[in-house]
Design an enzyme around this catalytic site. Structure first.
Site, mmCIF file in Angstrom:
data_model
loop_
_atom_site.group_PDB
_atom_site.id
_atom_site.type_symbol
_atom_site.label_atom_id
_atom_site.label_comp_id
_atom_site.label_asym_id
_atom_site.label_seq_id
_atom_site.Cartn_x
_atom_site.Cartn_y
_atom_site.Cartn_z
ATOM 1 N N GLU A 129 -9.111 -11.746 -7.346
ATOM 2 C CA GLU A 129 -8.086 -10.452 -7.091
ATOM 3 C C GLU A 129 -6.881 -10.388 -8.173
ATOM 4 O OE1 GLU A 129 -7.389 -10.351 -2.792
ATOM 5 O OE2 GLU A 129 -9.287 -9.594 -2.410
ATOM 6 N N HIS B 7 -2.206 -5.546 1.427
ATOM 7 C CA HIS B 7 -3.331 -6.258 1.628
ATOM 8 C C HIS B 7 -3.099 -7.589 1.106
ATOM 9 C CE1 HIS B 7 -7.514 -7.375 0.203
ATOM 10 N NE2 HIS B 7 -6.967 -7.963 -0.605
ATOM 11 N N ASN C 144 -2.062 -0.089 6.807
ATOM 12 C CA ASN C 144 -1.565 -1.157 7.462
ATOM 13 C C ASN C 144 -0.644 -1.971 6.333
ATOM 14 O OD1 ASN C 144 -3.703 -2.092 5.812
ATOM 15 N ND2 ASN C 144 -4.615 -3.314 7.107
ATOM 16 N N ARG D 39 2.728 -6.579 9.510
ATOM 17 C CA ARG D 39 1.831 -5.533 10.223
ATOM 18 C C ARG D 39 2.458 -5.166 11.688
ATOM 19 N NH1 ARG D 39 -3.883 -7.412 7.652
ATOM 20 N NH2 ARG D 39 -3.751 -6.244 5.855
ATOM 21 N N LYS E 44 0.844 -1.273 0.043
ATOM 22 C CA LYS E 44 0.061 0.076 -0.119
ATOM 23 C C LYS E 44 0.748 1.182 -0.095
ATOM 24 C CE LYS E 44 -3.943 -2.352 2.363
ATOM 25 N NZ LYS E 44 -5.056 -2.009 3.239
ATOM 26 N N TYR F 16 -12.595 -3.064 -2.988
ATOM 27 C CA TYR F 16 -13.206 -2.968 -1.800
ATOM 28 C C TYR F 16 -14.827 -2.777 -1.838
ATOM 29 C CZ TYR F 16 -8.486 -2.231 0.370
ATOM 30 O OH TYR F 16 -7.000 -2.638 0.372
ATOM 31 N N THR G 248 -5.627 -7.367 10.693
ATOM 32 C CA THR G 248 -5.968 -6.049 9.899
ATOM 33 C C THR G 248 -5.041 -4.836 10.698
ATOM 34 O OG1 THR G 248 -7.863 -6.698 9.153
ATOM 35 C CG2 THR G 248 -7.549 -4.356 9.150
ATOM 36 N N ARG H 216 -1.094 -14.768 4.776
ATOM 37 C CA ARG H 216 -1.945 -14.141 5.790
ATOM 38 C C ARG H 216 -1.399 -14.496 7.364
ATOM 39 N NH1 ARG H 216 -6.851 -12.674 5.075
ATOM 40 N NH2 ARG H 216 -7.790 -13.308 7.225
ATOM 41 N N PHE I 273 -15.463 4.060 6.945
ATOM 42 C CA PHE I 273 -13.859 4.189 6.764
ATOM 43 C C PHE I 273 -13.808 4.111 4.888
ATOM 44 C CE2 PHE I 273 -13.934 -0.211 8.068
ATOM 45 C CZ PHE I 273 -13.515 -1.071 6.844
#
Ligand code: CMP
Length: 162
Positions: A132, A121, A118, A108, A15, A55, A97, A91, A63
Site C-alpha cells: 500500500e 483506512h 469510517n 472510529r 477518507k 480494494y 471497521t 490498528r 458495497f
C-alpha cells in the site's frame, strides 16, 4: 513474526468523510500524539484504477461500487506513519471497521457512526503495508529524519531497536 524495528511503516488513508467533516487536523494529531512519526503526507484524488487495485479483494462485495463512489467523492489525505509496531499500533488507535462497534478512545469509535464512512483506512499487515505504501508514495515522497522527542517517546531498550 517480523523483527521489531523502530522504522516499521504503515499506510493511512484519511477518507473523504473526514475531510468533509473537518476532522483532518484531529486525525493527524492523534497519530502525532501517540508517538508515531509522520514520514509521508499528501492530498490526492483517487482514480478508479487505483481503487480497483486497493480494494480489489472487496470487488465481489455488495458495497464495492458504493465504496468506490464514496472514496472518489472528495480528495483523501494519504499518510505514512512510522514507529515501533506501527502497523498494530495504528490498528489499535483506529479501531474496528464499523464506527458503531469501535470503542470510545479509538478514532472510529470517537468520530464516526458508519461502516463505510469510517474516517480512515489503515494497512492490516506487514505485507499489505509494504504494497500500500508503494501504491501511494514514491520513495522521494517519504522522509527519514530525527524527531527531537525521540528520547522521551521510547524507553532505553526500545531506542536500541534500530
Ligand atoms: P477500510 O478499512 O478502508 O477497508 C474496506 C472498506 O470497505 C472499509 O474500510 C469500509 O469503508 C468499507 N466497508 C467494509 N464493510 C462494509 C459494509 N458492510 N458496508 C459498507 N462499506 C463497508
Amino acid at each position: 513474526m517480523a523483527k521489531q524495528n523502530l522504522k516499521e511503516r504503515t499506510l493511512v488513508i484519511i477518507k473523504p468523510d473526514a475531510l468533509q467533516r473537518n476532522l483532518l487536523g484531529e486525525i493527524v494529531g492523534r497519530f502525532e500524539k501517540k508517538g508515531l512519526k509522520i514520514v509521508g503526507l499528501k492530498m490526492v484524488r483517487l482514480s478508479d484504477v487505483l481503487l480497483n487495485e486497493h480494494y480489489g479483494h472487496h470487488k465481489d462485495k455488495p458495497f464495492f461500487t458504493g465504496l468506490k463512489n464514496f472514496m472518489k467523492s472528495a480528495p483523501v489525505v494519504v499518510m505514512v506513519a512510522e514507529g515501533l509496531e506501527a502497523i498494530q499500533v495504528t490498528r489499535v488507535i483506529v479501531g474496528p471497521t464499523s464506527g458503531r462497534v469501535a470503542l470510545g478512545g479509538t478514532i472510529r469509535g470517537d468520530l464516526c457512526i458508519s461502516t463505510q464512512a469510517n474516517i480512515v483506512h489503515a494497512s492490516d499487515s506487514l505485507v499489505a503495508a509494504r504494497a500500500e505504501i508503494k501504491r501511494f508514495f514514491t520513495p522521494r515522497e517519504l522522509f527519514d529524519y530525527q524527531k527531537a522527542d525521540f528520547h522521551f517517546t521510547y524507553g532505553e531498550e526500545e531506542r536500541a531497536l534500530v
